[in-house]
Design a protein around this motif. Structure first.
Motif, PDB file in Angstrom:
ATOM      1  N   LEU A  21      -2.710   4.880   0.156  1.00  0.00           N
ATOM      2  CA  LEU A  21      -3.223   5.391  -1.105  1.00  0.00           C
ATOM      3  C   LEU A  21      -3.078   4.333  -2.198  1.00  0.00           C
ATOM      4  O   LEU A  21      -2.051   3.661  -2.306  1.00  0.00           O
ATOM      5  CB  LEU A  21      -2.481   6.666  -1.513  1.00  0.00           C
ATOM      6  CG  LEU A  21      -2.625   7.878  -0.587  1.00  0.00           C
ATOM      7  CD1 LEU A  21      -1.794   9.044  -1.109  1.00  0.00           C
ATOM      8  CD2 LEU A  21      -4.081   8.286  -0.462  1.00  0.00           C
ATOM      9  N   SER A  22      -4.110   4.205  -3.013  1.00  0.00           N
ATOM     10  CA  SER A  22      -4.079   3.262  -4.129  1.00  0.00           C
ATOM     11  C   SER A  22      -3.847   3.967  -5.462  1.00  0.00           C
ATOM     12  O   SER A  22      -3.489   3.331  -6.456  1.00  0.00           O
ATOM     13  CB  SER A  22      -5.386   2.464  -4.195  1.00  0.00           C
ATOM     14  OG  SER A  22      -6.502   3.341  -4.262  1.00  0.00           O
ATOM     15  N   VAL A  41      -6.760  11.786  -5.421  1.00  0.00           N
ATOM     16  CA  VAL A  41      -6.177  10.751  -4.568  1.00  0.00           C
ATOM     17  C   VAL A  41      -7.258   9.708  -4.316  1.00  0.00           C
ATOM     18  O   VAL A  41      -8.444  10.030  -4.217  1.00  0.00           O
ATOM     19  CB  VAL A  41      -5.660  11.318  -3.222  1.00  0.00           C
ATOM     20  CG1 VAL A  41      -4.447  12.192  -3.431  1.00  0.00           C
ATOM     21  CG2 VAL A  41      -6.753  12.080  -2.497  1.00  0.00           C
ATOM     22  N   GLY A  42      -6.850   8.469  -4.227  1.00  0.00           N
ATOM     23  CA  GLY A  42      -7.797   7.390  -3.988  1.00  0.00           C
ATOM     24  C   GLY A  42      -7.247   6.385  -3.008  1.00  0.00           C
ATOM     25  O   GLY A  42      -6.032   6.131  -2.974  1.00  0.00           O
ATOM     26  N   SER A  43      -8.119   5.844  -2.184  1.00  0.00           N
ATOM     27  CA  SER A  43      -7.726   4.810  -1.231  1.00  0.00           C
ATOM     28  C   SER A  43      -8.819   3.761  -1.169  1.00  0.00           C
ATOM     29  O   SER A  43      -9.962   4.076  -0.816  1.00  0.00           O
ATOM     30  CB  SER A  43      -7.492   5.420   0.161  1.00  0.00           C
ATOM     31  OG  SER A  43      -7.281   4.403   1.126  1.00  0.00           O
ATOM     32  N   ALA A  83     -12.292   5.858  -0.272  1.00  0.00           N
ATOM     33  CA  ALA A  83     -12.417   7.297  -0.517  1.00  0.00           C
ATOM     34  C   ALA A  83     -11.668   7.666  -1.782  1.00  0.00           C
ATOM     35  O   ALA A  83     -10.540   7.215  -2.004  1.00  0.00           O
ATOM     36  CB  ALA A  83     -11.874   8.098   0.674  1.00  0.00           C
ATOM     37  N   HIS A  84     -12.315   8.473  -2.619  1.00  0.00           N
ATOM     38  CA  HIS A  84     -11.691   8.977  -3.831  1.00  0.00           C
ATOM     39  C   HIS A  84     -12.051  10.458  -3.974  1.00  0.00           C
ATOM     40  O   HIS A  84     -13.227  10.816  -4.029  1.00  0.00           O
ATOM     41  CB  HIS A  84     -12.154   8.182  -5.064  1.00  0.00           C
ATOM     42  CG  HIS A  84     -11.721   6.756  -5.051  1.00  0.00           C
ATOM     43  ND1 HIS A  84     -12.447   5.764  -4.409  1.00  0.00           N
ATOM     44  CD2 HIS A  84     -10.625   6.142  -5.576  1.00  0.00           C
ATOM     45  CE1 HIS A  84     -11.820   4.600  -4.546  1.00  0.00           C
ATOM     46  NE2 HIS A  84     -10.716   4.806  -5.249  1.00  0.00           N
ATOM     47  N   LEU A 262       4.301   4.454  -5.396  1.00  0.00           N
ATOM     48  CA  LEU A 262       3.243   4.499  -4.391  1.00  0.00           C
ATOM     49  C   LEU A 262       3.726   3.957  -3.042  1.00  0.00           C
ATOM     50  O   LEU A 262       3.336   4.462  -1.977  1.00  0.00           O
ATOM     51  CB  LEU A 262       2.028   3.699  -4.841  1.00  0.00           C
ATOM     52  CG  LEU A 262       1.053   4.422  -5.773  1.00  0.00           C
ATOM     53  CD1 LEU A 262      -0.036   3.469  -6.246  1.00  0.00           C
ATOM     54  CD2 LEU A 262       0.407   5.615  -5.068  1.00  0.00           C
ATOM     55  N   ARG A 263       4.607   2.938  -3.075  1.00  0.00           N
ATOM     56  CA  ARG A 263       5.064   2.346  -1.829  1.00  0.00           C
ATOM     57  C   ARG A 263       5.841   3.353  -0.975  1.00  0.00           C
ATOM     58  O   ARG A 263       5.507   3.541   0.199  1.00  0.00           O
ATOM     59  CB  ARG A 263       5.930   1.113  -2.137  1.00  0.00           C
ATOM     60  CG  ARG A 263       6.197   0.233  -0.929  1.00  0.00           C
ATOM     61  CD  ARG A 263       7.016  -1.015  -1.293  1.00  0.00           C
ATOM     62  NE  ARG A 263       6.353  -1.807  -2.327  1.00  0.00           N
ATOM     63  CZ  ARG A 263       6.796  -1.927  -3.573  1.00  0.00           C
ATOM     64  NH1 ARG A 263       7.884  -1.306  -3.960  1.00  0.00           N
ATOM     65  NH2 ARG A 263       6.141  -2.683  -4.436  1.00  0.00           N
ATOM     66  N   PRO A 264       6.847   4.027  -1.501  1.00  0.00           N
ATOM     67  CA  PRO A 264       7.544   5.024  -0.659  1.00  0.00           C
ATOM     68  C   PRO A 264       6.692   6.239  -0.328  1.00  0.00           C
ATOM     69  O   PRO A 264       6.868   6.846   0.736  1.00  0.00           O
ATOM     70  CB  PRO A 264       8.766   5.423  -1.507  1.00  0.00           C
ATOM     71  CG  PRO A 264       8.410   5.042  -2.909  1.00  0.00           C
ATOM     72  CD  PRO A 264       7.523   3.845  -2.794  1.00  0.00           C
ATOM     73  N   ILE A 265       5.761   6.608  -1.206  1.00  0.00           N
ATOM     74  CA  ILE A 265       4.860   7.738  -0.894  1.00  0.00           C
ATOM     75  C   ILE A 265       4.009   7.382   0.319  1.00  0.00           C
ATOM     76  O   ILE A 265       3.846   8.201   1.238  1.00  0.00           O
ATOM     77  CB  ILE A 265       3.971   8.077  -2.100  1.00  0.00           C
ATOM     78  CG1 ILE A 265       4.795   8.739  -3.204  1.00  0.00           C
ATOM     79  CG2 ILE A 265       2.836   9.022  -1.686  1.00  0.00           C
ATOM     80  CD1 ILE A 265       4.041   8.988  -4.481  1.00  0.00           C
ATOM     81  N   ASN A 266       3.476   6.182   0.343  1.00  0.00           N
ATOM     82  CA  ASN A 266       2.665   5.761   1.491  1.00  0.00           C
ATOM     83  C   ASN A 266       3.521   5.682   2.760  1.00  0.00           C
ATOM     84  O   ASN A 266       3.062   6.005   3.849  1.00  0.00           O
ATOM     85  CB  ASN A 266       1.996   4.417   1.216  1.00  0.00           C
ATOM     86  CG  ASN A 266       0.791   4.543   0.296  1.00  0.00           C
ATOM     87  OD1 ASN A 266       0.067   5.511   0.374  1.00  0.00           O
ATOM     88  ND2 ASN A 266       0.582   3.563  -0.574  1.00  0.00           N
TER      89      ASN A 266
END
Length: 266
Positions: A21-22, A41-43, A83-84, A262-266
């Protein structure tokens, strides 16, 4: 006219790329509406989805398809480069009634629900008067869609996979690749339009039915008891909760979109 009876079974769905995810927003107050939340959410790396499907087509009396049942197992593969997904939803929460809710009410409602009495839960959410989706967007850049027959599984059951079925599967895949390759913008815009139009309309209709079923009046009729309301409400001039004033939500979303989160969420 009757054709046949078709049964479709989705056995499992496997998704990859969800750990890239970005951006992520969770109940962020909308800048354009004090009573709305935006979640998204966006990637930028895209995602891949594989869906295992079983299809069985059987004949029906008077149908155009007659003969032995047609069974096929296959995987639907979807690949995207980006994808967003975005959802903006309006919640009309009566401010006066919401102010009457305290921690004790919530604990009591959960305790009653565990015991099988959901009246307190319904009373707890009774301040929610209106809810609807004001914006729903699925912006997906598809790289390809393909159908992969599960030949090994079919042959293990003693079924033969004929050359005609292989040719049909190949033709479908070639058509999909050609269509997505030549009309990728059309596919993307079609998904956007479908999410904003028919999908959002259907969801809003179901949400309205749900709210109607858990309205205070419905609770009174079914359970012969009133939800406690210290303050009355004026439906002509609703005093809804202003989410812009909840600074915690803004701070939470700033944290969620930071690199350290974002890093630990991913």
């Amino acid at each position: 006219p009757k054709y046949a009876k078709a049964s479709i079974l989705i056995k499992h769905i496997y998704a990859s790329g969800l750990d890239k995810l970005s951006s992520i927003d969770l109940l962020r107050p909308s800048p354009s509406d004090n009573n709305s939340f935006v979640s998204s959410v966006g990637s930028n790396a895209g995602f891949n989805i594989s869906i295992a499907v079983d299809i069985e087509v059987t004949s029906v009396p008077g149908g155009m398809f007659q003969g032995d049942p047609l069974k096929e197992s296959f995987h639907v593969e979807l690949n995207s480069s980006a994808a967003h997904l975005l959802n903006e939803m309006m919640f009309g929460i009566n401010r006066d009634q919401f102010a009457d809710v305290n921690v004790g009410d919530a604990i009591s409602a959960v305790s009653d629900a565990i015991g099988g009495d959901f009246t307190s839960i319904l009373c707890l959410i009774s301040p929610l008067k209106v809810a609807n989706i004001s914006d729903l967007m699925a912006d997906i850049d598809l790289l390809g869609i393909s159908f992969v027959p599960d030949i090994i599984q079919s042959t293990s059951k003693g079924d033969s996979v004929g050359q005609l079925e292989k040719d049909i599967d190949k033709m479908i895949n070639n058509f999909l690749q050609l269509f997505i390759g030549e009309y990728s913008l059309l596919v993307t815009e079609t998904m956007k339009g479908a999410s904003k139009g028919p999908v959002a309309t259907f969801l809003n209709r179901e949400i309205a039915k749900l709210l109607q079923s858990i309205s205070t009046d419905e609770v009174k009729i079914k359970n012969k008891r009133d939800c406690p309301e210290k303050h009355g409400s004026n439906p002509k001039e609703p005093n809804y909760v202003n989410f812009q004033k909840i600074t915690f939500l803004k701070k939470m979303n700033r944290f969620l979109n930071s690199a350290s989160a974002l890093r630990p969420i991913n």
